[in-house]
Design a protein around this motif. Structure first.
Motif, PDB file in Angstrom:
ATOM      1  N   GLU A   1     -28.918  -2.016  27.697  1.00 26.89           N
ATOM      2  CA  GLU A   1     -28.541  -1.249  26.525  1.00 26.89           C
ATOM      3  C   GLU A   1     -28.240  -2.238  25.389  1.00 26.89           C
ATOM      4  OE1 GLU A   1     -28.617   0.973  29.834  1.00 26.89           O
ATOM      5  OE2 GLU A   1     -26.906  -0.390  29.653  1.00 26.89           O
ATOM      6  N   LEU A   2     -28.072  -1.711  24.190  1.00 27.08           N
ATOM      7  CA  LEU A   2     -27.686  -2.527  23.041  1.00 27.08           C
ATOM      8  C   LEU A   2     -26.290  -2.117  22.589  1.00 27.08           C
ATOM      9  CD1 LEU A   2     -30.981  -2.388  20.932  1.00 27.08           C
ATOM     10  CD2 LEU A   2     -30.138  -4.342  22.245  1.00 27.08           C
ATOM     11  N   GLU A   3     -25.417  -3.088  22.441  1.00 23.92           N
ATOM     12  CA  GLU A   3     -24.088  -2.801  21.901  1.00 23.92           C
ATOM     13  C   GLU A   3     -24.021  -3.346  20.481  1.00 23.92           C
ATOM     14  OE1 GLU A   3     -19.442  -2.634  23.182  1.00 23.92           O
ATOM     15  OE2 GLU A   3     -20.710  -4.118  24.171  1.00 23.92           O
ATOM     16  N   ALA A   4     -23.862  -2.432  19.531  1.00 23.81           N
ATOM     17  CA  ALA A   4     -23.878  -2.785  18.115  1.00 23.81           C
ATOM     18  C   ALA A   4     -22.456  -2.824  17.565  1.00 23.81           C
ATOM     19  CB  ALA A   4     -24.710  -1.769  17.336  1.00 23.81           C
ATOM     20  N   TYR A   5     -22.170  -3.857  16.793  1.00 17.40           N
ATOM     21  CA  TYR A   5     -20.858  -4.028  16.169  1.00 17.40           C
ATOM     22  C   TYR A   5     -20.999  -3.948  14.650  1.00 17.40           C
ATOM     23  CZ  TYR A   5     -18.364  -5.566  20.387  1.00 17.40           C
ATOM     24  OH  TYR A   5     -17.755  -5.614  21.622  1.00 17.40           O
ATOM     25  N   GLN A   6     -20.091  -3.181  14.037  1.00 18.15           N
ATOM     26  CA  GLN A   6     -19.990  -3.127  12.580  1.00 18.15           C
ATOM     27  C   GLN A   6     -18.525  -3.288  12.196  1.00 18.15           C
ATOM     28  OE1 GLN A   6     -22.311   0.730  12.705  1.00 18.15           O
ATOM     29  NE2 GLN A   6     -22.881   0.008  10.666  1.00 18.15           N
ATOM     30  N   ARG A   7     -18.271  -4.214  11.304  1.00 14.86           N
ATOM     31  CA  ARG A   7     -16.889  -4.509  10.948  1.00 14.86           C
ATOM     32  C   ARG A   7     -16.373  -3.525   9.907  1.00 14.86           C
ATOM     33  NH1 ARG A   7     -14.111  -8.197   7.723  1.00 14.86           N
ATOM     34  NH2 ARG A   7     -16.031  -9.029   6.844  1.00 14.86           N
TER      35      ARG A   7
ATOM     36  N   ILE B   1       0.819  -1.217   0.000  1.00 17.05           N
ATOM     37  CA  ILE B   1       0.000   0.000   0.000  1.00 17.05           C
ATOM     38  C   ILE B   1       0.853   1.269   0.000  1.00 17.05           C
ATOM     39  CG2 ILE B   1      -1.762   1.264   1.315  1.00 17.05           C
ATOM     40  CD1 ILE B   1      -2.621  -1.447   2.480  1.00 17.05           C
ATOM     41  N   TYR B   2       1.972   1.235   0.729  1.00 21.49           N
ATOM     42  CA  TYR B   2       2.793   2.431   0.942  1.00 21.49           C
ATOM     43  C   TYR B   2       4.182   2.239   0.342  1.00 21.49           C
ATOM     44  CZ  TYR B   2      -0.761   3.667   4.434  1.00 21.49           C
ATOM     45  OH  TYR B   2      -1.932   3.977   5.067  1.00 21.49           O
ATOM     46  N   ASN B   3       4.800   3.373  -0.051  1.00 21.45           N
ATOM     47  CA  ASN B   3       6.202   3.307  -0.455  1.00 21.45           C
ATOM     48  C   ASN B   3       7.090   3.383   0.784  1.00 21.45           C
ATOM     49  OD1 ASN B   3       6.449   5.998   0.337  1.00 21.45           O
ATOM     50  ND2 ASN B   3       6.231   6.802  -1.748  1.00 21.45           N
ATOM     51  N   GLU B   4       8.381   3.441   0.590  1.00 22.92           N
ATOM     52  CA  GLU B   4       9.307   3.406   1.725  1.00 22.92           C
ATOM     53  C   GLU B   4       9.186   4.629   2.625  1.00 22.92           C
ATOM     54  OE1 GLU B   4      13.203   2.809   0.212  1.00 22.92           O
ATOM     55  OE2 GLU B   4      12.822   0.739  -0.441  1.00 22.92           O
ATOM     56  N   GLU B   5       8.641   5.722   2.094  1.00 29.26           N
ATOM     57  CA  GLU B   5       8.454   6.935   2.907  1.00 29.26           C
ATOM     58  C   GLU B   5       7.098   6.957   3.611  1.00 29.26           C
ATOM     59  OE1 GLU B   5       9.691   7.241  -0.377  1.00 29.26           O
ATOM     60  OE2 GLU B   5      11.673   7.153   0.594  1.00 29.26           O
ATOM     61  N   GLY B   6       6.332   5.887   3.476  1.00 30.66           N
ATOM     62  CA  GLY B   6       5.019   5.842   4.115  1.00 30.66           C
ATOM     63  C   GLY B   6       3.949   6.593   3.360  1.00 30.66           C
ATOM     64  N   VAL B   7       4.186   6.850   2.079  1.00 34.27           N
ATOM     65  CA  VAL B   7       3.214   7.559   1.247  1.00 34.27           C
ATOM     66  C   VAL B   7       2.402   6.538   0.452  1.00 34.27           C
ATOM     67  CG1 VAL B   7       2.912   9.226  -0.631  1.00 34.27           C
ATOM     68  CG2 VAL B   7       4.700   9.578   1.097  1.00 34.27           C
ATOM     69  N   LEU B   8       1.110   6.776   0.362  1.00 32.02           N
ATOM     70  CA  LEU B   8       0.234   5.872  -0.379  1.00 32.02           C
ATOM     71  C   LEU B   8       0.659   5.764  -1.837  1.00 32.02           C
ATOM     72  CD1 LEU B   8      -3.303   6.907   0.934  1.00 32.02           C
ATOM     73  CD2 LEU B   8      -2.338   4.607   1.075  1.00 32.02           C
ATOM     74  N   LYS B   9       0.683   4.543  -2.342  1.00 24.75           N
ATOM     75  CA  LYS B   9       0.974   4.343  -3.759  1.00 24.75           C
ATOM     76  C   LYS B   9      -0.223   4.729  -4.623  1.00 24.75           C
ATOM     77  CE  LYS B   9       4.211   0.528  -2.941  1.00 24.75           C
ATOM     78  NZ  LYS B   9       4.495  -0.917  -3.187  1.00 24.75           N
ATOM     79  N   ALA B  10      -1.416   4.597  -4.076  1.00 29.05           N
ATOM     80  CA  ALA B  10      -2.651   4.961  -4.780  1.00 29.05           C
ATOM     81  C   ALA B  10      -3.742   5.159  -3.737  1.00 29.05           C
ATOM     82  CB  ALA B  10      -3.058   3.869  -5.773  1.00 29.05           C
ATOM     83  N   PRO B  11      -4.746   5.985  -4.034  1.00 26.12           N
ATOM     84  CA  PRO B  11      -5.844   6.174  -3.074  1.00 26.12           C
ATOM     85  C   PRO B  11      -6.579   4.850  -2.831  1.00 26.12           C
ATOM     86  CG  PRO B  11      -5.901   7.846  -4.801  1.00 26.12           C
ATOM     87  CD  PRO B  11      -4.909   6.820  -5.239  1.00 26.12           C
ATOM     88  N   ILE B  12      -6.948   4.622  -1.579  1.00 24.09           N
ATOM     89  CA  ILE B  12      -7.691   3.411  -1.215  1.00 24.09           C
ATOM     90  C   ILE B  12      -8.855   3.806  -0.319  1.00 24.09           C
ATOM     91  CG2 ILE B  12      -7.617   1.179  -0.039  1.00 24.09           C
ATOM     92  CD1 ILE B  12      -4.644   1.048  -0.637  1.00 24.09           C
ATOM     93  N   GLU B  13     -10.024   3.303  -0.660  1.00 22.96           N
ATOM     94  CA  GLU B  13     -11.206   3.499   0.174  1.00 22.96           C
ATOM     95  C   GLU B  13     -11.644   2.163   0.755  1.00 22.96           C
ATOM     96  OE1 GLU B  13     -14.454   5.461  -1.662  1.00 22.96           O
ATOM     97  OE2 GLU B  13     -13.262   7.180  -2.354  1.00 22.96           O
ATOM     98  N   GLY B  14     -11.951   2.165   2.024  1.00 19.46           N
ATOM     99  CA  GLY B  14     -12.554   0.999   2.653  1.00 19.46           C
ATOM    100  C   GLY B  14     -14.033   1.254   2.887  1.00 19.46           C
ATOM    101  N   TRP B  15     -14.621   0.508   3.787  1.00 18.59           N
ATOM    102  CA  TRP B  15     -16.027   0.716   4.114  1.00 18.59           C
ATOM    103  C   TRP B  15     -16.341   0.076   5.464  1.00 18.59           C
ATOM    104  CZ3 TRP B  15     -14.291  -2.828   0.593  1.00 18.59           C
ATOM    105  CH2 TRP B  15     -14.644  -4.164   0.785  1.00 18.59           C
ATOM    106  N   VAL B  16     -17.506   0.420   5.980  1.00 21.04           N
ATOM    107  CA  VAL B  16     -18.009  -0.189   7.211  1.00 21.04           C
ATOM    108  C   VAL B  16     -19.190  -1.074   6.833  1.00 21.04           C
ATOM    109  CG1 VAL B  16     -19.062   0.209   9.468  1.00 21.04           C
ATOM    110  CG2 VAL B  16     -17.230   1.714   8.659  1.00 21.04           C
ATOM    111  N   ASN B  17     -19.124  -2.324   7.242  1.00 20.07           N
ATOM    112  CA  ASN B  17     -20.171  -3.287   6.913  1.00 20.07           C
ATOM    113  C   ASN B  17     -21.453  -3.002   7.688  1.00 20.07           C
ATOM    114  OD1 ASN B  17     -19.384  -5.631   5.054  1.00 20.07           O
ATOM    115  ND2 ASN B  17     -17.562  -5.411   6.337  1.00 20.07           N
ATOM    116  N   PRO B  18     -22.569  -3.557   7.225  1.00 16.44           N
ATOM    117  CA  PRO B  18     -23.804  -3.474   8.021  1.00 16.44           C
ATOM    118  C   PRO B  18     -23.629  -4.153   9.376  1.00 16.44           C
ATOM    119  CG  PRO B  18     -24.266  -4.197   5.775  1.00 16.44           C
ATOM    120  CD  PRO B  18     -22.778  -4.230   5.937  1.00 16.44           C
ATOM    121  N   LEU B  19     -24.625  -4.003  10.196  1.00 11.30           N
ATOM    122  CA  LEU B  19     -24.605  -4.548  11.552  1.00 11.30           C
ATOM    123  C   LEU B  19     -24.204  -6.024  11.542  1.00 11.30           C
ATOM    124  CD1 LEU B  19     -25.379  -3.739  14.508  1.00 11.30           C
ATOM    125  CD2 LEU B  19     -27.642  -4.691  14.017  1.00 11.30           C
TER     126      LEU B  19
END
Length: 312
Positions: A268-274, A235-253
């Motif tokens: 209470e309800l504790e909800a987890y999203q990966r 993902i990163y070059n040796e200087e810690g700079v991104l080689k290309a933009p990357i988008e992730g996401w948050v899954n449904p419940l």
């Protein structure tokens, strides 16, 4: 060649006529085969019984018995597919009248599979013995479970239903039902939660991921330095700079857990999203949202992001 309904009726009528005319074992067999192809399983089994009554059935007794066994298997599957069974049950005072009620999840089992269809919540009033059925929008999935507990402080126990979707993201369908002002209401459902809690996830330079939680207007920064060198070097070059933009996401419940944080008897309800990175299996952690009943709805009490650790 596939026959339509009209053609099948014509063929069946033809074989009935030939049977009345000749009563030959060959036509009994042909009739059974046509009925089987048309999905008329019970009728085909009756026809095979008649065909087996001949001293020399056509094409042979062994082949007819094999055909009969196959049709009986099909019939058994059809019966199991349409048979409603109780998946799980609990007892609790749902409406707050001081009497224990029976709570069930019923469903239709898919043969040779842990998949359940037509999952339905059924409540039997402990005082009147009357039944109330509650339909859920998302009513098919795996491992349907029940939990009873007080979510609102109204003395009656609420009902938490959780169903695994079986999707690659490990998502769930979840509902909470509770009696309010004498009526059983849906006070939480996962569809509304997923529509409400929106995020964006972006990789940044220097081994970081930025996660924006729009509903709460909060930002989280995830440190990726715990990832191994091979992952980071992709993902990163040796200087810690991104080689290309990357988008992730948050899954449904993906998890909803009743927790009595205040030890006051109200859950209470504790909800987890990966949180996913470059692909779904590239898990970066979880968004954890604690929801608390405010008298009208479940609202976020607090939200955190948890990441995975690495051995030291």
């Amino acid at each position: 060649m596939k026959l339509d309904t009209y053609d099948i009726r014509k063929v069946i009528h033809y074989y009935y006529a030939k049977i009345q005319e000749t009563n030959h074992p060959y036509y009994w067999y042909c009739l059974a085969e046509t009925q089987s192809r048309a999905g008329l399983t019970n009728e085909a089994l009756q026809t095979i019984d008649n065909a087996l009554s001949f001293p020399n059935p056509y094409p042979s007794k062994l082949e007819l018995l094999d055909m009969q066994l196959n049709l009986q298997t099909v019939l058994s599957r059809e019966m199991n597919l349409n048979r409603t069974v109780i998946v799980t049950s609990k007892q609790g005072d749902i409406n707050g009248d001081g009497t224990k009620d029976n709570v069930f999840l019923t469903a239709n089992k898919t043969p040779d599979s842990p998949f359940w269809r037509n999952i339905t919540l059924v409540i039997q009033n402990g005082r009147t013995n009357q039944y109330e059925q509650v339909q859920m929008k998302n009513n098919a999935g795996y491992n349907p479970t029940l939990f009873l507990g007080d979510f609102t402080g109204n003395k009656g126990e609420g009902i938490l239903v959780v169903i695994d979707t079986g999707g690659s993201g490990g998502s769930i369908y979840a509902y909470v039902f509770s009696y309010l002002n004498g009526r059983l209401l849906t006070i939480f459902n996962s569809d509304t939660f997923n529509e409400t809690f929106k995020y964006d996830v972006n990789y940044e330079n220097q081994y970081k991921v930025k996660l924006n939680s729009y509903y709460l207007k909060e930002r989280y920064i995830l440190d990726l330095t715990y990832k191994d060198k091979e992952y980071l070097s992709e993902i990163y070059n040796e200087e810690g700079v991104l080689k290309a933009p990357i988008e992730g996401w948050v899954n449904p419940l993906s998890g909803l857990y009743p927790v009595d944080y205040n030890r006051d008897g109200i859950y209470e309800l504790e909800a987890y999203q990966r949180i996913a990175g470059r692909y779904n299996a590239d898990s970066l952690g979880y968004v954890q949202t604690v929801l608390k009943w405010n008298g009208q709805a479940f609202v976020p009490d607090r939200q955190n992001v948890a990441i995975f650790g690495r051995g030291i």
